[in-house]
Design an enzyme around this catalytic site. Structure first.
Site, short mmCIF file in Angstrom:
data_model
loop_
_atom_site.label_atom_id
_atom_site.label_comp_id
_atom_site.label_asym_id
_atom_site.label_seq_id
_atom_site.Cartn_x
_atom_site.Cartn_y
_atom_site.Cartn_z
N THR A 70 13.72 -14.52 -5.21
CA THR A 70 12.55 -15.04 -5.92
C THR A 70 12.08 -16.35 -5.28
O THR A 70 10.89 -16.56 -5.04
CB THR A 70 12.87 -15.26 -7.40
OG1 THR A 70 13.11 -14.00 -8.02
CG2 THR A 70 11.71 -15.94 -8.12
N ASN A 149 11.54 -1.58 -6.70
CA ASN A 149 12.83 -1.67 -7.37
C ASN A 149 12.96 -0.73 -8.56
O ASN A 149 14.06 -0.39 -8.98
CB ASN A 149 13.10 -3.11 -7.83
CG ASN A 149 12.13 -3.57 -8.89
OD1 ASN A 149 10.92 -3.52 -8.71
ND2 ASN A 149 12.66 -4.02 -10.02
N SER A 197 18.03 -10.48 -0.31
CA SER A 197 18.92 -11.03 -1.33
C SER A 197 20.34 -10.51 -1.11
O SER A 197 20.53 -9.41 -0.60
CB SER A 197 18.44 -10.63 -2.72
OG SER A 197 19.27 -11.15 -3.73
N ALA A 198 21.34 -11.31 -1.54
CA ALA A 198 22.73 -10.94 -1.36
C ALA A 198 23.25 -10.00 -2.44
O ALA A 198 24.01 -9.07 -2.16
CB ALA A 198 23.61 -12.19 -1.32
N CYS A 321 14.50 -8.42 -14.18
CA CYS A 321 13.92 -9.77 -14.16
C CYS A 321 12.76 -9.89 -15.13
O CYS A 321 11.73 -10.47 -14.82
CB CYS A 321 13.46 -10.11 -12.74
SG CYS A 321 14.79 -10.02 -11.54
#
Length: 380
Positions: A70, A149, A197-198, A321
């Site tokens: 983000t 997503n 992103s991880a 989110c």
């Protein structure tokens, strides 16, 4: 028993990631310090940067660590508007809220490009925006999620790059759901900036990265003490970065795309056999082989998720989110899905730890949900 079918929200942490983070937490110092402990931490950060770059097909100098994807998207969009003198931001209607909210905060006008009923971006409309802006001498920043997503739909990145890449306009790709599952090839591609992103690949939450081409090195969001080559201020979290690097290595070893795709196919075949009226969204488009978004008419996602959760089955209704909200998805709405059907939407997403037994457990619980729904319908 607990069954986790929500990898798109966050994947279970990988064993080597945990070990790498614990080892980093045993170290003392600041990666920016010039003494021995600081240099040891800097070496750890640099090693992780190399691993992330390798996984993304990028050069190490193109990796800017951030606090999340983000933040990376906000830096690309808000920072990009300022750095490049952008006149207008263009987003896709099905983009993640991180991109949509960043566009709203950019300080310039925003245009939203629609999608077809499978969720594929309207390239014709986007092309008209580009032509109009180019004729007027204006500069655009275009942001698109490569892999959605919620539905798993894969946007035509090559066509987007062919449309935007040769122009003075700026292209930002949200590659969060693609990272580790698709070839990013960042160094050689025509995308200007890309967010990853991880925690979607078994790494820790709280760490992401913005991949930037050399001409985007001036894009800033958080000023500070010159960390990340001056591109993102704030002391780097060596433990989180080490976990990110370890995830890039281990995920590539344990995630099997063919196996995940086979699980999705088996899941959807079984779903249709159980509930022939079920609707699988975006089935007519190319999708990532980890995600299935579906609805059984009349079975509200609020009711289904509660029953599944009580049975130890973790699924979602879309993005995690959205402040924990359950209900109608903006993605399905943009695709023209009727409100009463979109309120029935559920998403299952598979990953490195998923098994065929997870599917068995899901349907054992979901059959009960459907049976209750059918009894209530018959009684009415």
């Amino acid at each position: 028993m607990s069954v986790y079918l929500d990898h798109n929200a966050s994947a279970p942490i990988l064993p080597r990631v945990r070990a790498a983070m614990l080892a980093a937490l045993e170290m003392v110092g600041n990666p920016s310090s010039v003494h021995g402990p600081g240099r040891a931490l800097r070496a750890l950060v640099d090693d992780a940067r190399d691993k992330v770059a390798k996984a993304a097909g990028a050069e190490a100098k193109q990796v800017v660590f951030t606090g999340s994807a983000t933040e990376a998207l906000t830096q690309a969009i808000v920072g990009g508007v300022k750095a490049f003198g952008i006149d207008r931001v263009i987003v896709c209607a099905t983009d993640h809220a991180a991109a949509l909210k960043a566009a709203e905060a950019s300080g310039v006008s925003v245009r939203v490009v629609g999608v077809d009923d499978n969720g594929i971006v309207d390239l014709g409309a986007l092309g008209r925006h580009v032509e109009t802006a180019s004729a007027a001498g204006e500069k655009l920043l275009v942001a698109v999620s490569w892999v959605n997503n919620e539905t798993g739909v894969i946007q035509p990145r090559g066509k987007l790059e062919a449309l935007i890449g040769p122009t003075p306009h700026v292209l930002v790709i949200d590659a969060v759901q693609a990272f580790g599952k698709r070839d990013l090839d960042f160094a050689a591609c025509a995308t200007d900036m890309m967010a990853i992103s991880a925690h979607k690949i078994g790494g820790p939450a709280g760490i992401g990265a913005l991949l930037v081409k050399g001409h985007a090195d001036t894009v800033r969001l958080i000023p500070g003490g010159g960390q990340e080559q001056g591109r993102r201020g704030g002391t780097e979290s060596a433990a989180l970065i080490a976990g990110f690097g370890a995830a890039c290595e281990e995920f590539g070893e344990v995630f099997e795309a063919d196996r995940a795709e086979a699980l999705v196919t088996a899941f959807e075949d079984r779903l249709i056999a159980l509930a022939p009226d079920a609707v699988i969204f975006s089935r007519g488009a190319e999708r990532i082989g980890t995600t299935s978004n579906f609805a059984v008419p009349g079975v509200k996602n609020t009711v289904a998720m509660m029953s599944l959760d009580l049975a130890g089955i973790a699924v979602s209704s879309g993005s995690a989110c959205s402040s924990g909200k359950v209900g109608r998805s903006h993605v399905l709405s943009a695709m023209g899905v009727a409100p009463d059907l979109s309120e029935c939407g559920l998403r299952v997403s598979f990953g490195w730890s998923s098994t065929a037994e997870d599917i068995d457990a899901f349907f054992s619980a979901f059959e009960t949900v459907l049976s209750r729904h059918r009894r209530n319908g018959a009684a009415a």
